[in-house]
Design a protein around this motif. Structure first.
Motif, PDB file in Angstrom:
ATOM      1  N   PRO A 163       0.815  -1.220   0.000  1.00 16.79           N
ATOM      2  CA  PRO A 163       0.000   0.000   0.000  1.00 16.79           C
ATOM      3  C   PRO A 163       0.849   1.271   0.000  1.00 16.79           C
ATOM      4  N   ALA A 164       2.120   1.140   0.336  1.00 15.73           N
ATOM      5  CA  ALA A 164       2.974   2.332   0.359  1.00 15.73           C
ATOM      6  C   ALA A 164       3.342   2.799  -1.043  1.00 15.73           C
ATOM      7  N   ILE A 165       3.270   1.898  -2.025  1.00 14.64           N
ATOM      8  CA  ILE A 165       3.663   2.293  -3.388  1.00 14.64           C
ATOM      9  C   ILE A 165       2.629   1.922  -4.453  1.00 14.64           C
ATOM     10  N   ASP A 166       1.523   1.313  -4.048  1.00 12.72           N
ATOM     11  CA  ASP A 166       0.529   0.822  -5.007  1.00 12.72           C
ATOM     12  C   ASP A 166      -0.060   1.980  -5.822  1.00 12.72           C
ATOM     13  N   ALA A 167       0.159   1.956  -7.127  1.00  7.31           N
ATOM     14  CA  ALA A 167      -0.256   3.072  -7.993  1.00  7.31           C
ATOM     15  C   ALA A 167      -1.770   3.129  -8.189  1.00  7.31           C
ATOM     16  N   ALA A 168      -2.483   2.049  -7.865  1.00  9.15           N
ATOM     17  CA  ALA A 168      -3.938   2.049  -8.054  1.00  9.15           C
ATOM     18  C   ALA A 168      -4.659   2.836  -6.953  1.00  9.15           C
ATOM     19  N   LEU A 169      -3.958   3.136  -5.861  1.00  9.53           N
ATOM     20  CA  LEU A 169      -4.636   3.744  -4.707  1.00  9.53           C
ATOM     21  C   LEU A 169      -4.778   5.251  -4.863  1.00  9.53           C
ATOM     22  N   HIS A 170      -5.787   5.783  -4.204  1.00  7.49           N
ATOM     23  CA  HIS A 170      -6.006   7.227  -4.170  1.00  7.49           C
ATOM     24  C   HIS A 170      -4.861   7.893  -3.408  1.00  7.49           C
ATOM     25  N   LYS A 171      -4.483   7.285  -2.280  1.00  6.47           N
ATOM     26  CA  LYS A 171      -3.373   7.822  -1.491  1.00  6.47           C
ATOM     27  C   LYS A 171      -2.605   6.661  -0.866  1.00  6.47           C
ATOM     28  N   ASN A 172      -1.291   6.682  -0.979  1.00 11.74           N
ATOM     29  CA  ASN A 172      -0.490   5.607  -0.402  1.00 11.74           C
ATOM     30  C   ASN A 172      -0.351   5.792   1.106  1.00 11.74           C
ATOM     31  N   PHE A 173      -0.124   4.678   1.797  1.00 14.71           N
ATOM     32  CA  PHE A 173      -0.036   4.746   3.263  1.00 14.71           C
ATOM     33  C   PHE A 173       0.714   3.522   3.766  1.00 14.71           C
ATOM     34  N   ASP A 174       1.103   3.581   5.041  1.00 14.08           N
ATOM     35  CA  ASP A 174       1.644   2.389   5.706  1.00 14.08           C
ATOM     36  C   ASP A 174       1.132   2.384   7.149  1.00 14.08           C
ATOM     37  N   GLU A 175       1.689   1.515   7.981  1.00 13.87           N
ATOM     38  CA  GLU A 175       1.086   1.378   9.308  1.00 13.87           C
ATOM     39  C   GLU A 175       1.293   2.618  10.176  1.00 13.87           C
ATOM     40  N   ASP A 176       2.220   3.490   9.786  1.00 15.92           N
ATOM     41  CA  ASP A 176       2.428   4.712  10.554  1.00 15.92           C
ATOM     42  C   ASP A 176       1.624   5.893  10.026  1.00 15.92           C
ATOM     43  N   SER A 177       0.907   5.667   8.920  1.00 13.39           N
ATOM     44  CA  SER A 177       0.123   6.789   8.388  1.00 13.39           C
ATOM     45  C   SER A 177      -1.310   6.338   8.103  1.00 13.39           C
ATOM     46  N   LEU A 178      -1.942   5.787   9.129  1.00 14.95           N
ATOM     47  CA  LEU A 178      -3.305   5.271   8.933  1.00 14.95           C
ATOM     48  C   LEU A 178      -4.318   6.380   8.664  1.00 14.95           C
ATOM     49  N   ASN A 179      -3.981   7.626   9.026  1.00 12.87           N
ATOM     50  CA  ASN A 179      -4.892   8.722   8.659  1.00 12.87           C
ATOM     51  C   ASN A 179      -5.021   8.843   7.147  1.00 12.87           C
ATOM     52  N   ASP A 180      -3.922   8.579   6.456  1.00 11.76           N
ATOM     53  CA  ASP A 180      -3.977   8.634   4.987  1.00 11.76           C
ATOM     54  C   ASP A 180      -4.854   7.514   4.432  1.00 11.76           C
ATOM     55  N   ARG A 181      -4.937   6.437   5.181  1.00 12.13           N
ATOM     56  CA  ARG A 181      -5.811   5.344   4.734  1.00 12.13           C
ATOM     57  C   ARG A 181      -7.262   5.806   4.677  1.00 12.13           C
ATOM     58  N   THR A 182      -7.652   6.650   5.634  1.00  9.35           N
ATOM     59  CA  THR A 182      -9.028   7.143   5.669  1.00  9.35           C
ATOM     60  C   THR A 182      -9.414   7.811   4.352  1.00  9.35           C
ATOM     61  N   GLU A 183      -8.466   8.481   3.728  1.00  6.09           N
ATOM     62  CA  GLU A 183      -8.776   9.132   2.443  1.00  6.09           C
ATOM     63  C   GLU A 183      -9.127   8.102   1.380  1.00  6.09           C
ATOM     64  N   ASN A 184      -8.545   6.930   1.500  1.00  3.60           N
ATOM     65  CA  ASN A 184      -8.895   5.867   0.556  1.00  3.60           C
ATOM     66  C   ASN A 184     -10.328   5.385   0.778  1.00  3.60           C
ATOM     67  N   LYS A 185     -10.726   5.361   2.058  1.00  2.00           N
ATOM     68  CA  LYS A 185     -12.111   4.965   2.338  1.00  2.00           C
ATOM     69  C   LYS A 185     -13.074   5.995   1.748  1.00  2.00           C
ATOM     70  N   LEU A 186     -12.752   7.263   1.949  1.00  2.00           N
ATOM     71  CA  LEU A 186     -13.629   8.315   1.433  1.00  2.00           C
ATOM     72  C   LEU A 186     -13.714   8.266  -0.088  1.00  2.00           C
ATOM     73  N   SER A 187     -12.571   8.083  -0.716  1.00  2.00           N
ATOM     74  CA  SER A 187     -12.616   8.095  -2.184  1.00  2.00           C
ATOM     75  C   SER A 187     -13.291   6.838  -2.724  1.00  2.00           C
ATOM     76  N   LEU A 188     -13.123   5.709  -2.028  1.00  2.00           N
ATOM     77  CA  LEU A 188     -13.831   4.487  -2.442  1.00  2.00           C
ATOM     78  C   LEU A 188     -15.340   4.677  -2.299  1.00  2.00           C
ATOM     79  N   GLN A 189     -15.748   5.298  -1.181  1.00  2.00           N
ATOM     80  CA  GLN A 189     -17.181   5.548  -0.989  1.00  2.00           C
ATOM     81  C   GLN A 189     -17.731   6.375  -2.140  1.00  2.00           C
TER      82      GLN A 189
END
Ligand code: GLC
Length: 483
Positions: free
Chosen positions: A260-286
């Motif tokens: 997930p840190a480099i996956d080009a398909a994602l809206h925003k890359n993230f890792d276990e130290d940046s779970l806030n960035d993961r939330t943006e993926n949830k929003l964009s998926l929604q």
């Protein structure tokens, strides 16, 4: 010392052709083996199906020979290409008809295609001047090669005596029913008076299981389950006789392809130290799924082949039972038409809650792994399973049936709060799944605890390194045993 030479044969392999998880393993394990410090010379053979796009491949014709058949010799042509440093042999011949599907509904067509492929791959080393130490076959499609080696040992030709065989089971219930006549036409006679039950003596997978020097399953859990009546496809009595030469090695994941840190398909890359960035993926998926923005409502996901094994029906019924609770679900996959229809029906019944995409969409799958809160995996059986590992790596918490490789990779949060990385349930029923979803949702509302579970999954090492080492040691011990 010369490196150990391994001929790896599979009906599917990424990046050439993929129907299921077998392709991921055949695409990544040989590379992981070649990356070991004491690297074996592994080479891969796959059929050159019509679905494989030849244009993008640099194909070199390296062999041209025939395979004996009742109707006369069958010509085969073999092309070499490289994937990174892995040599791959693509095999062509009449039974691998470019117009046929990879797996047909016609058992004879499959039987002829895979028996031909198995035997041609087994003959190939003679024409490229490369004697392998180990033949590593997978599932029923390539089991005829294992059986052929055993049938020809102690004969005039010592090629077969020098070859140790390993048969890996990715999916036991697919025995290769109906392939017997095709095997016969290629000169592979049914067994008789063997420890196999009579009904299995002409089927490729049982014959491979009967004669391989060693058998392994793709997880230790499934290796144990294969010996039980529930999971053995009625082969438990026979398999008990092979107990000492049956083991389990957990599949790994290609952690470079799934990161997930480099996956080009994602809206925003993230890792276990940046779970806030993961939330943006949830929003964009929604928004991609035309759900209103809401981070509080749990987004459940299913990414799966839609067939009986995967228990999608169990999940659909379970979700119906909790329709009055706050959740949303996205279901992605293709497969049996009646399951696809049932899934579509659920989205019609609950248009505010459920989205169903009947498609094989790799990029969307990645965005769902990265944007969903939990992945439902209600499999009736699961030899290993890769989705739970991908989900954990992408911070989606697995809620899964405690079977096979799922049980070997997921630690239930309520059983172990320190390391728990998911939720497990025992029975393959909607009620048991609903109970596990309920336990997960209780924790979900405490985001601090939920994130701890996500991090446990994300930190876990799912890479191939350890398992590739286990395969290598197994190869070595098989070769030793031959001496
Ligand atoms: C089969 C099994 C799956 C396993 C895969 C790769 O598809 O059903 O559990 O992960 O093979 O070994």
């Amino acid at each position: 010392m010369d490196p150990l030479r391994v001929l790896f044969i599979s009906a599917e392999a990424v990046p050439f052709v993929k129907v299921g998880g077998l392709a991921d393993v055949a695409g990544s394990l040989p590379k992981a083996l070649r990356a070991l410090q004491e690297a074996p010379d592994v080479r891969l053979a796959v059929p050159l199906y019509g679905q494989i796009n030849r244009k993008g491949l640099d194909l070199e014709l390296v062999a041209d020979f025939t395979i004996p058949h009742d109707y006369g010799p069958m010509p085969t042509r073999v092309y070499l290409t490289q994937v990174d440093d892995l040599p791959v042999y693509l095999m062509e011949g009449p039974p691998i008809n470019p117009r046929d599907p990879i797996y047909s509904h016609d058992a004879r067509e499959n039987g002829a295609k895979f028996t031909f492929f198995s035997l041609a791959a087994l003959e190939l080393p003679r024409y490229i001047d490369w004697q392998p130490h180990v033949l590593h076959a997978h599932d029923w499609h390539t089991a005829p090669a294992v059986y052929c080696v055993a049938s020809n040992r102690k004969g005039e030709d010592d090629y077969y005596d020098q070859l140790a065989t390993l048969l890996t089971v990715h999916n036991l219930p697919f025995l290769g029913v109906g392939a017997g006549p095709s095997m016969g036409a290629f000169g592979l006679e049914a067994a008789s008076g063997s420890p196999l039950p009579d009904w299995a003596e002409h089927m490729p997978l049982p014959l491979g299981l009967l004669t391989a020097d060693h058998i392994n399953a793709v997880s230790p859990g499934y290796a144990a389950e294969m010996l039980t009546p529930e999971f053995s496809s009625n082969l438990h009595d026979f398999l008990a006789s092979r107990k000492d030469t049956l083991s389990g090695i957990l599949n790994g994941l290609d952690v470079e392809r799934w990161d997930p840190a480099i996956d080009a398909a994602l809206h925003k890359n993230f890792d276990e130290d940046s779970l806030n960035d993961r939330t943006e993926n949830k929003l964009s998926l929604q928004s991609e799924l035309s759900f209103g923005a809401n981070t509080r409502i749990p987004l459940l996901a299913i990414i799966s082949r839609m067939d009986h094994q995967k228990g999608i029906d169990i999940a659909l019924q379970g979700l119906k039972q909790i329709a009055d609770k706050p959740w949303r679900a996205v279901i992605l996959g293709t497969g049996a038409p009646h399951i696809e229809d049932e899934a579509r029906q659920l989205s019609r019944d609950f248009p505010d809650k459920v989205r169903v995409i009947v498609d094989f969409d790799r990029a969307l799958a990645r965005r769902i792994y990265a944007g969903s809160d939990a992945l439902l995996i209600p499999s009736r059986y699961e030899p290993c399973g890769l989705t739970q590992m991908i989900a954990m790596r992408y911070g989606s918490v697995p809620i899964a049936r405690a079977t096979g490789g799922l049980k070997d990779t997921i630690i239930d949060h309520d059983a172990d709060e320190v390391e728990g990385n998911g939720f497990l349930f025992d029975e393959a029923t909607p009620e048991a799944l609903v109970d596990a979803i309920g336990r997960a949702m209780d924790v979900f509302h405490d985001q601090r605890r939920w994130r701890a579970i996500q991090r446990h999954g994300m930190k876990r090492d799912f890479s191939w390194g350890k398992s590739a080492g286990e395969y290598y040691n197994l190869y070595k011990s098989l070769v030793e045993r031959k001496k």
